[in-house]
Design a protein around this motif. Structure first.
Motif, mmCIF file in Angstrom:
data_model
loop_
_atom_site.group_PDB
_atom_site.id
_atom_site.type_symbol
_atom_site.label_atom_id
_atom_site.label_comp_id
_atom_site.label_asym_id
_atom_site.label_seq_id
_atom_site.Cartn_x
_atom_site.Cartn_y
_atom_site.Cartn_z
ATOM 1 N N TRP A 11 0.813 -1.222 0.000
ATOM 2 C CA TRP A 11 0.000 0.000 0.000
ATOM 3 C C TRP A 11 0.842 1.265 0.000
ATOM 4 O O TRP A 11 0.341 2.334 -0.338
ATOM 5 N N ASP A 12 2.102 1.161 0.368
ATOM 6 C CA ASP A 12 3.012 2.309 0.366
ATOM 7 C C ASP A 12 4.202 1.937 -0.517
ATOM 8 O O ASP A 12 5.103 1.212 -0.102
ATOM 9 N N LEU A 13 4.189 2.440 -1.752
ATOM 10 C CA LEU A 13 5.215 2.056 -2.728
ATOM 11 C C LEU A 13 6.594 2.610 -2.401
ATOM 12 O O LEU A 13 7.575 2.204 -3.033
ATOM 13 N N SER A 14 6.692 3.502 -1.416
ATOM 14 C CA SER A 14 8.009 4.000 -1.015
ATOM 15 C C SER A 14 8.744 2.975 -0.146
ATOM 16 O O SER A 14 9.947 3.085 0.056
ATOM 17 N N LEU A 15 8.017 1.995 0.361
ATOM 18 C CA LEU A 15 8.623 0.918 1.151
ATOM 19 C C LEU A 15 9.079 -0.182 0.203
ATOM 20 O O LEU A 15 8.267 -0.767 -0.500
ATOM 21 N N ASP A 16 10.369 -0.448 0.138
ATOM 22 C CA ASP A 16 10.922 -1.477 -0.746
ATOM 23 C C ASP A 16 10.470 -1.244 -2.191
ATOM 24 O O ASP A 16 9.767 -2.072 -2.787
#
Length: 138
Positions: A11-16
Motif C-alpha cells: 500500500w506504500d510504494l516508497s517501502l521497498d
C-alpha cells in the motif's frame, strides 16, 4: 483467517520500491481484501496458518533451509510483482550458498505480463533467460 493482506509494502510504494502498482494480488482495496468474503487464507485453521505463513513459527522458511542449497540456481524476479519484494529477493539470493547461481530482473507483473501497453511480456523475456541458462548450465 481475516486481515491477512496486511503487508504495508503493498500500500506504500516508497517501502521497498519496485515497478509494482499499489495493492496486493487481491486488488487495490485493503478493506475488501482483508474483510471481504474472498481473500487470502479464508478457509484455513489457525494451526495451518501458523505452520505455513507465520513469520515466527512457519515450517516453510527459507531462513531454515536455504543454507543447504548447493544445486545450480536461476532466480528470475518480476519487477512489478505485488507479492515479491526486492528486499526479500535480495536476502534469498544472498543466503543461498550455491557457487553456480544467476539472477535476472524482468519487467512484469506477478504472472509475468507486461506492465505497460506495447511492452514485451515478461514471460517471454524470462523464458529466454531460462533457455540460455539451461543451455549454459547443462
Amino acid at each position: 483467517m481475516w486481515r491477512t493482506d496486511a503487508d504495508l509494502r503493498c500500500w506504500d510504494l516508497s517501502l521497498d520500491p519496485s515497478d509494482r502498482l499499489v495493492g496486493s494480488l487481491w486488488g487495490a482495496d485493503p478493506e475488501a481484501s482483508n474483510l471481504g468474503s474472498v481473500g487470502f487464507a479464508r478457509t484455513v485453521t489457525p494451526e495451518s496458518w501458523l505452520s505455513t505463513w507465520s513469520g515466527l513459527s512457519s515450517n516453510a522458511s527459507l531462513n531454515k533451509t536455504s543454507h543447504a542449497i548447493e544445486q545450480p540456481l536461476l532466480l528470475i524476479e518480476y519487477t512489478g510483482d505485488n507479492c515479491v519484494f526486492p528486499g526479500d529477493v535480495n536476502k534469498i539470493y544472498a543466503d543461498i550458498p550455491s557457487s553456480n547461481k544467476r539472477r535476472f530482473k524482468v519487467r512484469g507483473n506477478h504472472h509475468g505480463q507486461a506492465l505497460e501497453d506495447g511492452e514485451e511480456p515478461g514471460q517471454w523475456i524470462a523464458g529466454s533467460h531460462l533457455q540460455q541458462w539451461l543451455n549454459d548450465t547443462f
